[in-house]
Design a protein around this motif. Structure first.
Motif, short mmCIF file in Angstrom:
data_model
loop_
_atom_site.label_atom_id
_atom_site.label_comp_id
_atom_site.label_asym_id
_atom_site.label_seq_id
_atom_site.Cartn_x
_atom_site.Cartn_y
_atom_site.Cartn_z
N GLY A 100 114.47 -7.66 42.35
CA GLY A 100 115.12 -6.38 43.19
C GLY A 100 114.19 -5.66 42.81
N ALA A 101 113.06 -4.99 42.85
CA ALA A 101 112.38 -4.31 42.30
C ALA A 101 112.46 -2.83 42.70
CB ALA A 101 110.80 -5.05 42.36
N GLY A 102 112.83 -2.77 44.22
CA GLY A 102 112.30 -2.08 45.70
C GLY A 102 111.30 -1.33 45.29
N THR A 103 111.24 -0.19 45.80
CA THR A 103 109.30 0.16 46.12
C THR A 103 108.72 0.50 44.40
OG1 THR A 103 110.55 2.61 45.34
CG2 THR A 103 110.74 1.80 47.95
N GLY A 104 109.76 0.02 43.52
CA GLY A 104 108.50 0.53 42.42
C GLY A 104 108.32 0.89 41.11
N ASP A 105 109.91 1.99 41.43
CA ASP A 105 108.85 2.90 40.49
C ASP A 105 109.00 1.93 38.30
OD1 ASP A 105 109.04 5.09 42.56
OD2 ASP A 105 110.80 5.19 43.09
N PHE A 106 110.78 1.53 38.73
CA PHE A 106 110.98 1.23 37.55
C PHE A 106 109.86 0.21 36.89
CE2 PHE A 106 112.60 -2.00 35.27
CZ PHE A 106 112.19 -1.45 33.57
N LYS A 124 110.40 -6.07 53.22
CA LYS A 124 109.14 -5.63 53.14
C LYS A 124 109.25 -4.84 53.38
CE LYS A 124 105.30 -6.61 56.16
NZ LYS A 124 104.68 -6.25 56.83
N MET A 125 109.94 -3.52 53.71
CA MET A 125 109.12 -2.20 53.87
C MET A 125 109.62 -1.40 51.92
SD MET A 125 111.74 0.72 55.89
CE MET A 125 112.94 0.63 54.59
N ALA A 126 110.16 -2.30 51.33
CA ALA A 126 109.91 -2.00 50.13
C ALA A 126 108.70 -2.62 49.48
CB ALA A 126 111.38 -2.15 49.07
N ARG A 127 108.56 -3.72 49.63
CA ARG A 127 107.22 -4.14 49.40
C ARG A 127 105.71 -3.49 49.76
NH1 ARG A 127 108.87 -8.94 51.21
NH2 ARG A 127 107.49 -9.68 52.71
N ASP A 128 105.83 -2.82 51.23
CA ASP A 128 104.69 -2.13 51.31
C ASP A 128 104.78 -0.73 51.05
OD1 ASP A 128 103.99 -4.33 53.30
OD2 ASP A 128 105.51 -2.84 54.73
N LEU A 129 106.11 -0.01 50.53
CA LEU A 129 105.94 1.46 49.50
C LEU A 129 105.41 0.93 48.26
CD1 LEU A 129 109.33 2.81 50.76
CD2 LEU A 129 106.72 3.79 51.50
N ALA A 130 105.95 -0.29 48.41
CA ALA A 130 105.32 -0.29 46.36
C ALA A 130 103.31 -0.37 46.45
CB ALA A 130 105.51 -1.04 46.01
N LYS A 133 102.13 2.14 45.84
CA LYS A 133 102.00 2.50 43.75
C LYS A 133 101.38 1.40 43.18
CE LYS A 133 106.68 4.45 44.92
NZ LYS A 133 107.75 4.58 44.75
N ASN A 134 100.18 0.90 44.00
CA ASN A 134 99.36 0.08 43.41
C ASN A 134 99.89 -1.44 42.17
OD1 ASN A 134 96.78 1.60 43.97
ND2 ASN A 134 97.54 2.93 42.22
N LEU A 135 100.94 -1.47 42.85
CA LEU A 135 101.84 -2.63 42.61
C LEU A 135 101.94 -3.39 43.63
CD1 LEU A 135 105.31 -1.37 41.40
CD2 LEU A 135 103.07 -2.54 39.94
N ASP A 136 101.91 -4.93 43.66
CA ASP A 136 101.58 -5.88 44.55
C ASP A 136 103.08 -7.02 43.89
OD1 ASP A 136 101.72 -8.64 46.16
OD2 ASP A 136 100.00 -9.26 44.63
N LEU A 137 104.66 -6.71 44.58
CA LEU A 137 105.37 -7.51 44.55
C LEU A 137 105.21 -8.54 45.37
CD1 LEU A 137 108.04 -4.52 44.49
CD2 LEU A 137 106.68 -5.40 42.44
#
Length: 287
Positions: A100-106, A124-130, A133-137
């Motif tokens: 449940g990583a959201g947009t990946g800030d943690f 998907k919207m949160a994954r796209d924002l991640a 931030k160079n994160l592949d959720l």
């Protein structure tokens, strides 16, 4: 049939606390006893995804448009450092899965301490924002079945999972021996819950399917093979939840009262431990 109509037509369910979905639908849901220290939302809508379709649901986006957004993002930034500090007090460096990583800030905060990170986020919207931030959720756990982790974290996620007990078992399989499972959830025995009653924002029906007391979640996790290591209060939550709860009440939002109730909740919890939200650190028992 709407969720509201289903409540009215099902005669087998005893009437308990009835809460309104103030965020999306305006429908009403019941809070029913499930087992000792654990409550459930009834009914569970067939299409839960549509109840997350709101610009006000800011955990899936990085907006800072409104005052509420700005407060949320400020507190989130502060708490990212606190969460990392809590974890690094137990394990200086390792690998972590944030479910449940959201947009990946943690996860990016943990990366800054040279942790190996992995994240799962269904939205998907949160994954796209991640990605920005160079994160592949990942969208689910199935793509990381072969991995093992020192820490798995769920920051206000467990209460959203229809099959939360099954997920706990899956997390246990993904943890190394002695690994840590962190679960942060609201506490319905807190002062702010008792004050706001059916208007308490942390009921957040129907998105929150489960509701826990301290004893309830600790007992459940012990059944699942985990030992409680420590509790960390999320003190800002009492203020934020009280602010949202004020908006749920009839009449004009009282910001002063929201601050007062959040403060009282934290002060009372200093003696009782019943904070509005708590992060529990559970350690996997050796086999």
């Amino acid at each position: 049939m709407t969720a509201t109509e289903k409540i009215n037509t099902d005669k087998k369910i005893n009437q308990n606390l009835v809460c309104t979905d103030h965020l999306v639908s305006g429908e009403k849901f019941e809070i029913l006893s499930h087992e000792s220290g654990i409550l459930r939302t009834y009914p569970v809508p067939e299409n839960l995804e549509k109840y997350y379709e709101s610009d006000a649901y800011i955990s899936h986006r990085d907006s800072s448009r409104s005052l509420q957004d700005k407060i949320y993002q400020f507190v989130k930034s502060y708490m990212l450092s606190k969460k990392a500090k809590w974890i690094r007090a137990e394990i200086k460096q390792g690998n972590i899965l944030d479910f449940g990583a959201g947009t990946g800030d943690f996860l990016n905060k943990m990366k800054s301490f040279l942790w190996k990170v992995e994240g799962v986020e269904p939205n998907k919207m949160a994954r796209d924002l991640a990605i920005l931030k160079n994160l592949d959720l990942k969208s689910d756990l199935y793509s990381i079945r072969d991995n093992k982790y020192d820490v798995i974290s769920l920051w206000h996620v467990l209460e959203h999972l229809p099959d939360y007990e099954k997920k706990i078992d899956e997390f246990s399989e993904l943890l190394d021996e002695g690994g840590i499972l962190i679960i942060a959830v609201p506490n319905f025995n807190s002062y702010d819950c008792k004050y706001y009653k059916e208007n308490w924002a942390a009921w957040d029906v129907p998105r929150h399917l489960w509701h826990f007391s301290r004893n309830g979640i600790q007992k459940k996790m012990e059944e699942k093979g985990f030992l409680l290591m420590k509790e960390k209060p999320l003190k800002f939550d009492s203020f934020y939840v009280s602010l949202l709860s004020e908006k749920n009440r009839p009449g004009k939002t009282n910001l002063v009262n929201a601050f007062l109730r959040g403060l009282i909740s934290n002060l009372k919890a200093k003696n009782t431990g019943e904070y509005s939200s708590i992060a529990y650190f559970f350690q996997k028992k050796p086999k």
